[in-house]
Write a protein that holds these residues in place. Structure first.
Motif, short mmCIF file in Angstrom:
data_model
loop_
_atom_site.label_atom_id
_atom_site.label_comp_id
_atom_site.label_asym_id
_atom_site.label_seq_id
_atom_site.Cartn_x
_atom_site.Cartn_y
_atom_site.Cartn_z
N ILE A 141 0.85 -1.18 0.00
CA ILE A 141 0.00 0.00 0.00
C ILE A 141 0.89 1.24 0.00
O ILE A 141 1.82 1.35 0.81
N GLY A 142 0.63 2.14 -0.94
CA GLY A 142 1.40 3.37 -1.03
C GLY A 142 0.71 4.33 -1.97
O GLY A 142 -0.52 4.36 -2.03
N THR A 143 1.48 5.07 -2.72
CA THR A 143 0.91 6.00 -3.69
C THR A 143 1.60 5.83 -5.03
O THR A 143 2.71 5.31 -5.13
N HIS A 144 0.89 6.26 -6.05
CA HIS A 144 1.46 6.33 -7.39
C HIS A 144 0.83 7.52 -8.09
O HIS A 144 -0.40 7.64 -8.13
N ALA A 145 1.66 8.42 -8.58
CA ALA A 145 1.21 9.60 -9.31
C ALA A 145 0.18 10.39 -8.50
O ALA A 145 -0.80 10.90 -9.04
N VAL A 159 0.25 -7.12 -15.35
CA VAL A 159 1.31 -7.49 -16.28
C VAL A 159 1.69 -8.93 -15.97
O VAL A 159 2.15 -9.23 -14.86
N LEU A 160 1.47 -9.80 -16.93
CA LEU A 160 1.81 -11.22 -16.81
C LEU A 160 2.92 -11.53 -17.80
O LEU A 160 2.80 -11.20 -18.98
N THR A 161 3.99 -12.14 -17.34
CA THR A 161 5.08 -12.49 -18.24
C THR A 161 5.36 -13.98 -18.13
O THR A 161 5.03 -14.62 -17.14
N ASN A 162 5.99 -14.49 -19.14
CA ASN A 162 6.41 -15.89 -19.10
C ASN A 162 7.94 -15.95 -19.10
O ASN A 162 8.54 -16.74 -19.80
N ARG A 163 8.52 -15.09 -18.30
CA ARG A 163 9.97 -15.06 -18.19
C ARG A 163 10.36 -14.68 -16.77
O ARG A 163 9.60 -14.03 -16.06
N ALA A 164 11.51 -15.10 -16.36
CA ALA A 164 12.05 -14.68 -15.08
C ALA A 164 12.75 -13.33 -15.30
O ALA A 164 13.25 -13.05 -16.38
N GLY A 165 12.75 -12.50 -14.29
CA GLY A 165 13.42 -11.22 -14.39
C GLY A 165 12.52 -10.15 -14.98
O GLY A 165 11.31 -10.31 -15.09
N GLY A 166 13.13 -9.07 -15.34
CA GLY A 166 12.36 -7.92 -15.82
C GLY A 166 11.75 -7.18 -14.65
O GLY A 166 11.98 -7.50 -13.49
N ASP A 167 10.95 -6.18 -14.94
CA ASP A 167 10.32 -5.37 -13.91
C ASP A 167 8.87 -5.10 -14.28
O ASP A 167 8.52 -4.00 -14.73
N PRO A 168 8.00 -6.09 -14.11
CA PRO A 168 6.60 -5.89 -14.50
C PRO A 168 5.89 -4.81 -13.70
O PRO A 168 4.97 -4.19 -14.20
N LEU A 169 6.34 -4.53 -12.46
CA LEU A 169 5.71 -3.44 -11.72
C LEU A 169 6.00 -2.10 -12.37
O LEU A 169 5.12 -1.24 -12.46
N LYS A 170 7.21 -1.91 -12.87
CA LYS A 170 7.52 -0.67 -13.59
C LYS A 170 6.66 -0.56 -14.85
O LYS A 170 6.13 0.51 -15.16
N VAL A 171 6.51 -1.66 -15.56
CA VAL A 171 5.65 -1.66 -16.75
C VAL A 171 4.22 -1.30 -16.36
O VAL A 171 3.56 -0.49 -17.02
N ALA A 172 3.72 -1.89 -15.28
CA ALA A 172 2.36 -1.60 -14.81
C ALA A 172 2.22 -0.12 -14.46
O ALA A 172 1.23 0.52 -14.81
N ARG A 173 3.23 0.43 -13.78
CA ARG A 173 3.18 1.85 -13.43
C ARG A 173 3.22 2.74 -14.68
O ARG A 173 2.50 3.75 -14.75
N ASP A 174 4.02 2.37 -15.65
CA ASP A 174 4.09 3.15 -16.90
C ASP A 174 2.74 3.12 -17.62
O ASP A 174 2.28 4.14 -18.15
N ILE A 175 2.11 1.97 -17.66
CA ILE A 175 0.79 1.86 -18.30
C ILE A 175 -0.24 2.68 -17.52
O ILE A 175 -1.07 3.39 -18.11
N ALA A 176 -0.20 2.60 -16.20
CA ALA A 176 -1.11 3.39 -15.37
C ALA A 176 -0.92 4.88 -15.64
O ALA A 176 -1.89 5.63 -15.73
N ASP A 177 0.35 5.31 -15.78
CA ASP A 177 0.62 6.71 -16.09
C ASP A 177 -0.04 7.14 -17.41
O ASP A 177 -0.59 8.24 -17.50
N LEU A 178 0.01 6.27 -18.40
CA LEU A 178 -0.64 6.57 -19.68
C LEU A 178 -2.15 6.75 -19.49
O LEU A 178 -2.75 7.68 -20.03
N GLU A 179 -2.75 5.87 -18.72
CA GLU A 179 -4.18 5.97 -18.47
C GLU A 179 -4.51 7.23 -17.67
O GLU A 179 -5.45 7.95 -17.99
N LEU A 180 -3.73 7.49 -16.64
CA LEU A 180 -3.99 8.67 -15.80
C LEU A 180 -3.77 9.98 -16.54
O LEU A 180 -4.49 10.95 -16.30
N SER A 181 -2.81 10.01 -17.44
CA SER A 181 -2.51 11.24 -18.18
C SER A 181 -3.56 11.53 -19.25
O SER A 181 -3.69 12.66 -19.70
N GLY A 182 -4.31 10.52 -19.64
CA GLY A 182 -5.34 10.71 -20.66
C GLY A 182 -6.66 11.19 -20.11
O GLY A 182 -7.63 11.31 -20.82
N ARG A 183 -6.70 11.52 -18.84
CA ARG A 183 -7.96 11.94 -18.21
C ARG A 183 -8.11 13.43 -18.19
O ARG A 183 -7.26 14.19 -18.13
#
Length: 101
Positions: free
Chosen positions: A43-47, A77-101
Motif C-alpha cells: 500500500i502506497g501512492t502512485h502519481a 502485467v503477466l510475463t512468461n519469463r524470469a526477471g524484468g520489472d513488471p511493476l515498472k511496466v504496470a506503473r508506466d501503463i497506469a501513467d498513460l491511463e492517468l494522463s489521458g484523463r
C-alpha cells in the motif's frame, strides 16, 4: 478472469467491505519509504493516487498487479519469463491511463 476479479474486489462481491478495508490498510512498514504491507498487498501512492499492488515470481514467470482504486485503474502485467520489472511496466501503463484523463 482478472477483470472479473477487479470487479469483485471493487464491488465487495468476494469479501465484505470491512474485510477489504482491513486487507488494504497499511499494517506493516516496509523498507521503502511511504510503502506499507497489508494482507497480501503493498500500500502506497502512485502519481498522487492511493495505490495497492503485489508482484509475484517463480521459475519462468514474473507478474504484477497494480490497483489505483480512486481512479478506477487496474493494470496487470503477466510475463512468461524470469526477471524484468513488471511493476515498472504496470506503473508506466497506469501513467498513460492517468494522463489521458
Amino acid at each position: 478472469d482478472l477483470a472479473k476479479w477487479e470487479v469483485a474486489l471493487r464491488e465487495a462481491k468476494v469479501v465484505s467491505p470491512a474485510s477489504l478495508r482491513q486487507a488494504f490498510a497499511p499494517a506493516i512498514p516496509t523498507d521503502t519509504a511511504g510503502v506499507s504491507y497489508g494482507f497480501g498487498w503493498f500500500i502506497g501512492t502512485h502519481a498522487g493516487h492511493h495505490a495497492i499492488w503485489h508482484t509475484g515470481e517463480t521459475s519462468g514467470f514474473t507478474n504484477a498487479i497494480l490497483r489505483i482504486p480512486d481512479a478506477g485503474v487496474m493494470v496487470v502485467v503477466l510475463t512468461n519469463r524470469a526477471g524484468g520489472d513488471p511493476l515498472k511496466v504496470a506503473r508506466d501503463i497506469a501513467d498513460l491511463e492517468l494522463s489521458g484523463r
